[in-house]
Scaffold this motif. Structure first.
Motif, PDB file in Angstrom:
ATOM      1  N   ALA A 242       0.829  -1.206   0.000  1.00 54.41           N
ATOM      2  CA  ALA A 242       0.000   0.000   0.000  1.00 54.41           C
ATOM      3  C   ALA A 242       0.862   1.255   0.000  1.00 54.41           C
ATOM      4  CB  ALA A 242      -0.923  -0.007   1.216  1.00 54.41           C
ATOM      5  N   GLY A 243       1.957   1.228   0.765  1.00 52.44           N
ATOM      6  CA  GLY A 243       2.835   2.393   0.804  1.00 52.44           C
ATOM      7  C   GLY A 243       3.430   2.703  -0.551  1.00 52.44           C
ATOM      8  N   ARG A 244       3.890   1.661  -1.230  1.00 50.88           N
ATOM      9  CA  ARG A 244       4.485   1.861  -2.550  1.00 50.88           C
ATOM     10  C   ARG A 244       3.432   2.288  -3.579  1.00 50.88           C
ATOM     11  NH1 ARG A 244       8.242  -3.614  -2.323  1.00 50.88           N
ATOM     12  NH2 ARG A 244       9.975  -2.696  -1.134  1.00 50.88           N
ATOM     13  N   THR A 245       2.275   1.635  -3.538  1.00 55.06           N
ATOM     14  CA  THR A 245       1.222   1.971  -4.493  1.00 55.06           C
ATOM     15  C   THR A 245       0.718   3.391  -4.288  1.00 55.06           C
ATOM     16  OG1 THR A 245       0.523  -0.346  -4.630  1.00 55.06           O
ATOM     17  CG2 THR A 245      -1.054   1.310  -5.348  1.00 55.06           C
ATOM     18  N   ASN A 246       0.518   3.779  -3.037  1.00 53.24           N
ATOM     19  CA  ASN A 246       0.006   5.119  -2.761  1.00 53.24           C
ATOM     20  C   ASN A 246       1.030   6.195  -3.106  1.00 53.24           C
ATOM     21  OD1 ASN A 246      -2.492   4.241  -1.862  1.00 53.24           O
ATOM     22  ND2 ASN A 246      -1.801   3.990   0.237  1.00 53.24           N
ATOM     23  N   ARG A 247       2.305   5.871  -2.951  1.00 52.20           N
ATOM     24  CA  ARG A 247       3.325   6.833  -3.372  1.00 52.20           C
ATOM     25  C   ARG A 247       3.245   7.039  -4.882  1.00 52.20           C
ATOM     26  NH1 ARG A 247       9.221   5.062  -2.206  1.00 52.20           N
ATOM     27  NH2 ARG A 247       8.540   5.298  -0.049  1.00 52.20           N
ATOM     28  N   ASN A 248       3.112   5.931  -5.630  1.00 56.34           N
ATOM     29  CA  ASN A 248       2.941   6.042  -7.082  1.00 56.34           C
ATOM     30  C   ASN A 248       1.670   6.814  -7.421  1.00 56.34           C
ATOM     31  OD1 ASN A 248       5.257   4.573  -7.480  1.00 56.34           O
ATOM     32  ND2 ASN A 248       4.209   2.657  -7.918  1.00 56.34           N
ATOM     33  N   LEU A 249       0.617   6.554  -6.641  1.00 50.56           N
ATOM     34  CA  LEU A 249      -0.672   7.197  -6.909  1.00 50.56           C
ATOM     35  C   LEU A 249      -0.565   8.709  -6.765  1.00 50.56           C
ATOM     36  CD1 LEU A 249      -3.718   6.979  -7.425  1.00 50.56           C
ATOM     37  CD2 LEU A 249      -4.037   6.642  -4.978  1.00 50.56           C
ATOM     38  N   GLU A 250       0.094   9.165  -5.701  1.00 50.34           N
ATOM     39  CA  GLU A 250       0.191  10.609  -5.471  1.00 50.34           C
ATOM     40  C   GLU A 250       0.988  11.316  -6.555  1.00 50.34           C
ATOM     41  OE1 GLU A 250       1.543  11.661  -1.604  1.00 50.34           O
ATOM     42  OE2 GLU A 250      -0.351  11.110  -0.637  1.00 50.34           O
ATOM     43  N   VAL A 364      -4.695   9.305 -22.891  1.00 45.53           N
ATOM     44  CA  VAL A 364      -4.411   8.475 -21.718  1.00 45.53           C
ATOM     45  C   VAL A 364      -5.062   7.116 -21.909  1.00 45.53           C
ATOM     46  CG1 VAL A 364      -4.633   8.245 -19.220  1.00 45.53           C
ATOM     47  CG2 VAL A 364      -4.327  10.518 -20.241  1.00 45.53           C
ATOM     48  N   ARG A 365      -4.262   6.064 -21.725  1.00 42.28           N
ATOM     49  CA  ARG A 365      -4.762   4.696 -21.819  1.00 42.28           C
ATOM     50  C   ARG A 365      -4.854   4.082 -20.411  1.00 42.28           C
ATOM     51  NH1 ARG A 365      -2.151   5.641 -26.585  1.00 42.28           N
ATOM     52  NH2 ARG A 365      -3.172   4.802 -28.466  1.00 42.28           N
ATOM     53  N   ALA A 366      -5.942   3.400 -20.151  1.00 48.78           N
ATOM     54  CA  ALA A 366      -6.127   2.787 -18.825  1.00 48.78           C
ATOM     55  C   ALA A 366      -4.990   1.828 -18.499  1.00 48.78           C
ATOM     56  CB  ALA A 366      -7.467   2.055 -18.785  1.00 48.78           C
ATOM     57  N   ALA A 367      -4.499   1.107 -19.500  1.00 49.90           N
ATOM     58  CA  ALA A 367      -3.410   0.143 -19.277  1.00 49.90           C
ATOM     59  C   ALA A 367      -2.153   0.848 -18.780  1.00 49.90           C
ATOM     60  CB  ALA A 367      -3.123  -0.628 -20.563  1.00 49.90           C
ATOM     61  N   ASP A 368      -1.902   2.059 -19.284  1.00 51.31           N
ATOM     62  CA  ASP A 368      -0.713   2.802 -18.841  1.00 51.31           C
ATOM     63  C   ASP A 368      -0.879   3.280 -17.396  1.00 51.31           C
ATOM     64  OD1 ASP A 368       0.473   2.453 -21.317  1.00 51.31           O
ATOM     65  OD2 ASP A 368      -0.293   4.354 -22.116  1.00 51.31           O
ATOM     66  N   VAL A 369      -2.096   3.654 -17.002  1.00 46.85           N
ATOM     67  CA  VAL A 369      -2.335   4.064 -15.624  1.00 46.85           C
ATOM     68  C   VAL A 369      -2.108   2.884 -14.680  1.00 46.85           C
ATOM     69  CG1 VAL A 369      -4.073   4.917 -14.005  1.00 46.85           C
ATOM     70  CG2 VAL A 369      -3.959   5.847 -16.325  1.00 46.85           C
ATOM     71  N   ILE A 370      -2.630   1.719 -15.053  1.00 47.47           N
ATOM     72  CA  ILE A 370      -2.452   0.518 -14.203  1.00 47.47           C
ATOM     73  C   ILE A 370      -0.973   0.175 -14.099  1.00 47.47           C
ATOM     74  CG2 ILE A 370      -2.934  -1.945 -14.064  1.00 47.47           C
ATOM     75  CD1 ILE A 370      -5.620  -1.329 -15.466  1.00 47.47           C
ATOM     76  N   ALA A 371      -0.250   0.241 -15.217  1.00 49.02           N
ATOM     77  CA  ALA A 371       1.178  -0.074 -15.189  1.00 49.02           C
ATOM     78  C   ALA A 371       1.951   0.900 -14.307  1.00 49.02           C
ATOM     79  CB  ALA A 371       1.732  -0.036 -16.610  1.00 49.02           C
ATOM     80  N   ALA A 372       1.563   2.187 -14.311  1.00 51.48           N
ATOM     81  CA  ALA A 372       2.239   3.171 -13.485  1.00 51.48           C
ATOM     82  C   ALA A 372       2.008   2.892 -11.998  1.00 51.48           C
ATOM     83  CB  ALA A 372       1.752   4.578 -13.829  1.00 51.48           C
TER      84      ALA A 372
END
Length: 375
Positions: A242-250, A364-372
């Motif tokens: 969660a920490g890593r994912t949320n950092r990417n999210l922000e 913007v492609r959804a696949a690129d957002v998921i990969a990020a």
């Protein structure tokens, strides 16, 4: 008592505090049964004449222990509410309990305060049980229950202060790292790794302690230590993820996940597309409808297959992929807001146009957002 008909922990609503339901989950029945069987021999040793009633007394200890857990969780929830957070539920489970909040603590101080009051409540209960035991007869079932309450609350309070997620001490460590670094998510990752160390330490303790004392390893203790260690490991690993994912999210922006785009009118040719792309240094080209709406984008593979001598007479519509009506997001969105917007739009289209001030800026492609998010 009534069945819980709301989302969240499945079980029975046994009350409400601060507007939040107290849920007795079905797994609590298993925990209560196990604790009753474990404590029954101790009751029998203290009162041999009690017979089968030892299970009733042992079950009373299980209820007493989970009452202490409830006070622990209520302390979390009431402190969180006092610090401006909304409490959604209190739940009693096979592992003790948990309190669910909507949103996260706004500051490291709030996070630390909400975490520490739970163990402190148990330590206060331990002192009260011990004083109660000292005030009455030193033997008998009442004394046994009071001493058991003191020991169990003392253990729960001190163990929860161990600095590693998902324990309360891990929340305090996370808040400390957050305060020092200014990054909440670094705190989650650091406290998650500490929690993994604690999980391994629990199992090592169960194996090493009897061996160091020259005693045989108790299989029952090892199994329980393994279960607790697995619970702690899973919680710690979830915190790290969660920490890593949320950092990417922000850090997510249209610029970081999208492909720079420019636009051409629907009557344009491929030669016009080539000029527009070169002038804007863009990766993608969006085709605008007569009313200025993003209506399609250029299929680059199809466009590249058109020979140079035919590009000036080939309409862009020949290599267009339709963008459904409404498949547009604000190019200024970032983080969770951007993910929500893209997720909502991509129910009908895997590709969306990012628009700012009426101008298309990116695809913007959804696949690129998921990969990020996963990177």
């Amino acid at each position: 008592m009534s069945n819980s008909a709301r989302p969240g922990a499945p079980g029975w609503v046994i009350g409400r505090v601060a507007g939040a339901p107290i849920i007795l989950t079905r797994s609590w029945i298993l925990a209560a049964a196990v604790l009753t069987l474990i404590f029954a021999p101790t009751v029998e040793a203290a009162a041999p004449q009690i017979g089968a009633a030892r299970y009733v007394v042992a079950f009373g200890f299980a209820v007493l222990l989970f009452g202490s857990v409830l006070i622990h969780e209520l302390a979390h929830g009431l402190m969180a509410r006092a610090r401006g957070q909304h409490v959604e539920e209190f739940a009693l489970t096979v592992w003790g309990g948990h309190t669910t909040f909507s949103g996260v603590a706004p500051t490291p101080a709030t996070s630390a305060l909400v975490a520490v009051v739970g163990p402190v409540a148990n330590l206060v209960l331990a002192l009260l049980f011990w004083l109660g035991a000292q005030a009455g007869p030193s033997t008998g079932l009442l004394a046994l229950l009071l001493y058991a309450g003191a020991i169990s609350n003392g253990f729960v309070g001190l163990f929860n202060l161990v600095p590693g997620l998902p324990l309360d001490g891990g929340q305090i460590l996370q808040a400390a790292v957050w305060q020092v670094t200014g990054d909440r998510h670094k705190g989650s990752v650091a406290a998650g790794w500490a929690g993994r160390v604690v999980a391994i330490g629990v199992l090592v303790w169960a194996l090493a302690t009897p061996l160091a004392q020259g005693r045989p390893v108790d299989l029952f203790t090892v199994v329980w230590a393994a279960l607790i260690g697995a619970f702690l490991w899973n919680g710690a690993s979830a915190a790290i993820t969660a920490g890593r994912t949320n950092r990417n999210l922000e850090s997510l922006t249209v610029e970081s996940v999208g492909r720079r785009a420019t636009s051409v009118p629907v009557q344009a040719t491929l030669a016009d597309v080539d000029r527009a792309r070169g002038q804007a240094q863009a990766d993608e080209v969006v085709i605008l409808s007569p009313d200025g709406r993003p209506a399609a984008y250029v299929d680059q593979a199809a466009a590249a297959a058109v020979p140079p001598e035919h590009r000036a007479v080939t309409p862009v519509s020949a290599v267009a992929v339709v963008i459904p009506v409404g498949a547009v997001v604000d190019a200024r969105l970032r983080g969770a807001d951007l993910v929500r917007a893209v997720g909502h739009v991509t129910r009908t289209s895997g590709v969306v146009a990012a628009v700012q001030d009426g101008r298309v800026t990116a695809i913007v492609r959804a696949a690129d957002v998921i990969a990020a998010l996963r990177s």
